[in-house]
Design a protein around this motif. Structure first.
Motif, PDB file in Angstrom:
ATOM      1  N   PRO A   1       0.829  -1.207   0.000  1.00 25.65           N
ATOM      2  CA  PRO A   1       0.000   0.000   0.000  1.00 25.65           C
ATOM      3  C   PRO A   1       0.863   1.256   0.000  1.00 25.65           C
ATOM      4  N   GLY A   2       0.469   2.215  -0.808  1.00 23.29           N
ATOM      5  CA  GLY A   2       1.253   3.438  -0.972  1.00 23.29           C
ATOM      6  C   GLY A   2       2.088   3.421  -2.237  1.00 23.29           C
ATOM      7  N   ASN A   3       2.316   2.202  -2.778  1.00 24.94           N
ATOM      8  CA  ASN A   3       3.104   2.063  -4.004  1.00 24.94           C
ATOM      9  C   ASN A   3       2.228   1.656  -5.190  1.00 24.94           C
TER      10      ASN A   3
ATOM     11  N   THR B   1       2.299  -0.255 -10.080  1.00 24.65           N
ATOM     12  CA  THR B   1       1.627  -1.315 -10.826  1.00 24.65           C
ATOM     13  C   THR B   1       0.674  -0.692 -11.844  1.00 24.65           C
ATOM     14  N   ASN B   2       0.063  -1.532 -12.650  1.00 24.54           N
ATOM     15  CA  ASN B   2      -1.021  -1.059 -13.506  1.00 24.54           C
ATOM     16  C   ASN B   2      -2.230  -0.739 -12.626  1.00 24.54           C
ATOM     17  N   PRO B   3      -3.141   0.130 -13.084  1.00 19.43           N
ATOM     18  CA  PRO B   3      -4.350   0.431 -12.305  1.00 19.43           C
ATOM     19  C   PRO B   3      -5.139  -0.851 -12.020  1.00 19.43           C
ATOM     20  N   SER B   4      -5.718  -0.922 -10.850  1.00 22.67           N
ATOM     21  CA  SER B   4      -6.454  -2.121 -10.464  1.00 22.67           C
ATOM     22  C   SER B   4      -7.746  -2.258 -11.266  1.00 22.67           C
ATOM     23  N   VAL B   5      -8.088  -3.492 -11.590  1.00 28.48           N
ATOM     24  CA  VAL B   5      -9.387  -3.770 -12.204  1.00 28.48           C
ATOM     25  C   VAL B   5     -10.402  -4.138 -11.128  1.00 28.48           C
ATOM     26  N   LEU B   6      -9.892  -4.441  -9.926  1.00 31.01           N
ATOM     27  CA  LEU B   6     -10.755  -4.727  -8.787  1.00 31.01           C
ATOM     28  C   LEU B   6      -9.971  -4.487  -7.512  1.00 31.01           C
ATOM     29  N   SER B   7     -10.540  -3.663  -6.645  1.00 32.47           N
ATOM     30  CA  SER B   7      -9.971  -3.440  -5.321  1.00 32.47           C
ATOM     31  C   SER B   7     -11.071  -3.723  -4.305  1.00 32.47           C
ATOM     32  N   LEU B   8     -10.830  -4.689  -3.443  1.00 26.99           N
ATOM     33  CA  LEU B   8     -11.811  -5.056  -2.423  1.00 26.99           C
ATOM     34  C   LEU B   8     -11.535  -4.220  -1.178  1.00 26.99           C
ATOM     35  N   VAL B   9     -12.527  -3.449  -0.771  1.00 26.85           N
ATOM     36  CA  VAL B   9     -12.371  -2.533   0.367  1.00 26.85           C
ATOM     37  C   VAL B   9     -13.400  -2.883   1.433  1.00 26.85           C
ATOM     38  N   LEU B  10     -12.943  -3.021   2.662  1.00 24.58           N
ATOM     39  CA  LEU B  10     -13.826  -3.289   3.790  1.00 24.58           C
ATOM     40  C   LEU B  10     -14.157  -1.962   4.471  1.00 24.58           C
TER      41      LEU B  10
ATOM     42  N   LEU C   1     -14.372  -2.003  -5.842  1.00 20.11           N
ATOM     43  CA  LEU C   1     -14.035  -0.767  -6.532  1.00 20.11           C
ATOM     44  C   LEU C   1     -12.919  -1.034  -7.536  1.00 20.11           C
ATOM     45  N   GLN C   2     -12.544  -0.018  -8.289  1.00 26.31           N
ATOM     46  CA  GLN C   2     -11.397  -0.130  -9.176  1.00 26.31           C
ATOM     47  C   GLN C   2     -10.784   1.242  -9.376  1.00 26.31           C
ATOM     48  N   ASP C   3      -9.502   1.263  -9.728  1.00 21.84           N
ATOM     49  CA  ASP C   3      -8.813   2.530  -9.936  1.00 21.84           C
ATOM     50  C   ASP C   3      -9.396   3.253 -11.143  1.00 21.84           C
ATOM     51  N   GLU C   4      -9.556   4.559 -11.003  1.00 26.86           N
ATOM     52  CA  GLU C   4     -10.023   5.360 -12.136  1.00 26.86           C
ATOM     53  C   GLU C   4      -8.944   5.440 -13.212  1.00 26.86           C
ATOM     54  N   ASP C   5      -7.703   5.666 -12.781  1.00 23.39           N
ATOM     55  CA  ASP C   5      -6.557   5.692 -13.685  1.00 23.39           C
ATOM     56  C   ASP C   5      -5.309   5.529 -12.836  1.00 23.39           C
ATOM     57  N   ASP C   6      -4.126   5.686 -13.455  1.00 17.03           N
ATOM     58  CA  ASP C   6      -2.881   5.464 -12.703  1.00 17.03           C
ATOM     59  C   ASP C   6      -2.525   6.617 -11.778  1.00 17.03           C
ATOM     60  N   THR C   7      -3.354   7.653 -11.722  1.00 14.04           N
ATOM     61  CA  THR C   7      -3.089   8.767 -10.810  1.00 14.04           C
ATOM     62  C   THR C   7      -4.067   8.794  -9.634  1.00 14.04           C
ATOM     63  N   ASP C   8      -5.110   7.978  -9.708  1.00 12.68           N
ATOM     64  CA  ASP C   8      -6.134   7.982  -8.664  1.00 12.68           C
ATOM     65  C   ASP C   8      -6.436   6.541  -8.253  1.00 12.68           C
ATOM     66  N   SER C   9      -5.672   6.042  -7.282  1.00 15.29           N
ATOM     67  CA  SER C   9      -5.779   4.647  -6.870  1.00 15.29           C
ATOM     68  C   SER C   9      -6.678   4.508  -5.650  1.00 15.29           C
ATOM     69  N   VAL C  10      -7.407   3.400  -5.590  1.00 16.38           N
ATOM     70  CA  VAL C  10      -8.242   3.089  -4.429  1.00 16.38           C
ATOM     71  C   VAL C  10      -7.342   2.837  -3.223  1.00 16.38           C
TER      72      VAL C  10
ATOM     73  N   ASN D   1      -6.820   1.863   1.073  1.00 15.64           N
ATOM     74  CA  ASN D   1      -7.340   1.013   2.156  1.00 15.64           C
ATOM     75  C   ASN D   1      -7.965  -0.283   1.640  1.00 15.64           C
ATOM     76  N   TRP D   2      -7.355  -0.856   0.610  1.00 18.27           N
ATOM     77  CA  TRP D   2      -7.860  -2.092   0.030  1.00 18.27           C
ATOM     78  C   TRP D   2      -7.449  -3.297   0.879  1.00 18.27           C
ATOM     79  N   ALA D   3      -8.268  -4.342   0.785  1.00 15.46           N
ATOM     80  CA  ALA D   3      -7.952  -5.606   1.455  1.00 15.46           C
ATOM     81  C   ALA D   3      -7.351  -6.602   0.469  1.00 15.46           C
ATOM     82  N   VAL D   4      -7.862  -6.590  -0.771  1.00  9.68           N
ATOM     83  CA  VAL D   4      -7.330  -7.410  -1.862  1.00  9.68           C
ATOM     84  C   VAL D   4      -7.328  -6.528  -3.105  1.00  9.68           C
ATOM     85  N   ARG D   5      -6.288  -6.651  -3.910  1.00 14.31           N
ATOM     86  CA  ARG D   5      -6.174  -5.802  -5.102  1.00 14.31           C
ATOM     87  C   ARG D   5      -5.813  -6.659  -6.313  1.00 14.31           C
ATOM     88  N   VAL D   6      -6.517  -6.459  -7.426  1.00 14.97           N
ATOM     89  CA  VAL D   6      -6.262  -7.207  -8.662  1.00 14.97           C
ATOM     90  C   VAL D   6      -5.746  -6.243  -9.720  1.00 14.97           C
TER      91      VAL D   6
END
Length: 350
Positions: free
Chosen positions: A33-35, A39-48, A56-65, A67-72
């Protein structure tokens, strides 16, 4: 770009692939987290959030989700690619495009954890995400099979120690799965039974059983290719992983965590590989009793294994099951809050 080459004699595929991106010289962990921008923008970020899971998913490489629990994320240097060149070559030097999707499933935000130490609830999140991505991938054009695997430890072949899984789609069914499906189909026709279902029934309570939960059994296979190798199988015949219930996912998370944790406690600093042997989700005859196989890396293969495909195992699966069984039962008891007592150290009244 890469291509999928078939050996001109053996039924074996090799992906020959040039790296899209030069390996990073940075010592930063791209899955931490923080980095996220590494990576490429996530297609799925699981947030609790507020006791609820959000997909959720990243909008682009400048706006990442956050506090994710799992990230794809799409792999930076994928083994396959949907943008590969559409080129083929004829036999005997046959090749086809290495077409497909390659995702990394970052299994935990905690870089100090491993696949053997993330908790049961976290494994449940990971398996739910795997199921979600599996369903989506099988709706895509050119996807005949989705391979799911994980590598853990220095000798496992992983390049990033942070706990994660790979999901790779192929436009053809991998030879090992096809061989397993053909053998299962032949035995079913000859004997009227599914061989893996018969195996589960015969091994339950036997010398190669390691652990059981409500819906799953972990066992040492009769002819293991690796010392301490074990499989996790549904007790009931099942061909589709994408159709298992949330209750079954939770049960699978429990036995995965207990067995991987037991393995790691039994063999110090062990590296291992995990492979999900699943049926293709699209209608065809290549159906198998799905299961998970775990290959501990305790010694390198010799020329016998590499050159001839005959495996030398100096540890019987019965001894391995006995050792792993004790360690896994202890781990399971700790996970469910039961004090474990080793009956081998008790003196019973006469």
């Amino acid at each position: 770009m890469g291509n999928l080459r078939k050996d001109h004699v053996a039924e074996r595929f090799v992906i020959v692939n040039e790296l899209k991106t030069k390996p990073s010289t940075s010592k930063k962990n791209p899955f931490k987290p923080g980095n996220e921008k590494m990576t490429n923008p996530s297609v799925l970020s699981l947030v609790l959030k507020d006791g609820m899971l959000q997909r959720l998913q990243d909008e682009d490489d400048t706006d990442s989700v956050k506090n994710w629990a799992v990230r794809v994320v799409p792999a930076i240097n994928p083994a396959v690619d949907i943008e590969t060149e559409n080129t083929y070559s004829d036999h005997p030097l046959y090749s086809e495009p290495s077409y497909g999707y390659h995702y990394n499933i970052i299994a935990s935000p905690d870089e100090t954890k491993s696949l053997a130490t993330i908790d049961v609830e976290q494994w449940g999140y990971v398996l739910s995400v795997v199921q979600d991505r599996l369903r989506w991938l099988y709706t895509q054009k050119g996807v005949a099979y989705v391979a799911i695997y994980g590598d853990s430890g220095k000798a496992s072949g992983t390049k990033i120690p942070h706990p994660h899984l790979h999901m790779i789609s192929f436009s053809t069914i991998p030879p090992k799965i096809e061989e397993e499906a053909n053998s299962s189909h032949r035995i079913l026709n000859e004997k009227g039974v599914y061989p893996m279902s018969q195996l589960v029934t015969s091994e339950a309570g036997g010398p190669r059983q390691i652990l059981q939960t409500e819906g799953f059994i972990a066992l040492s296979p009769w002819a293991p290719s690796h010392p301490y190798e074990f499989w996790i199988c549904p007790k009931k015949h099942a061909t589709s992983f994408s159709k298992i219930s949330q209750k079954e996912i939770n049960d699978l998370a429990l036995i995965l965590r207990a067995t991987l944790g037991g393995l790691s406690n039994s063999i110090k600093d062990v590296s291992f590989n995990v492979a999900f042997h699943l049926s293709p989700e699209k209608k065809n005859s290549k159906q198998i009793h799905w299961h998970v196989e775990v290959y501990p890396q305790t010694a390198p293969w010799s020329g016998l294994e590499l050159g001839f495909g005959i495996f030398l195992n100096e540890l019987t699966p019965e001894v391995a099951a006995k050792e792993l069984g004790a360690a896994c039962r202890k781990e399971l008891s700790a996970l469910v809050g039961i004090i474990y007592v080793s009956y081998t150290h008790l003196t019973l009244p006469t």
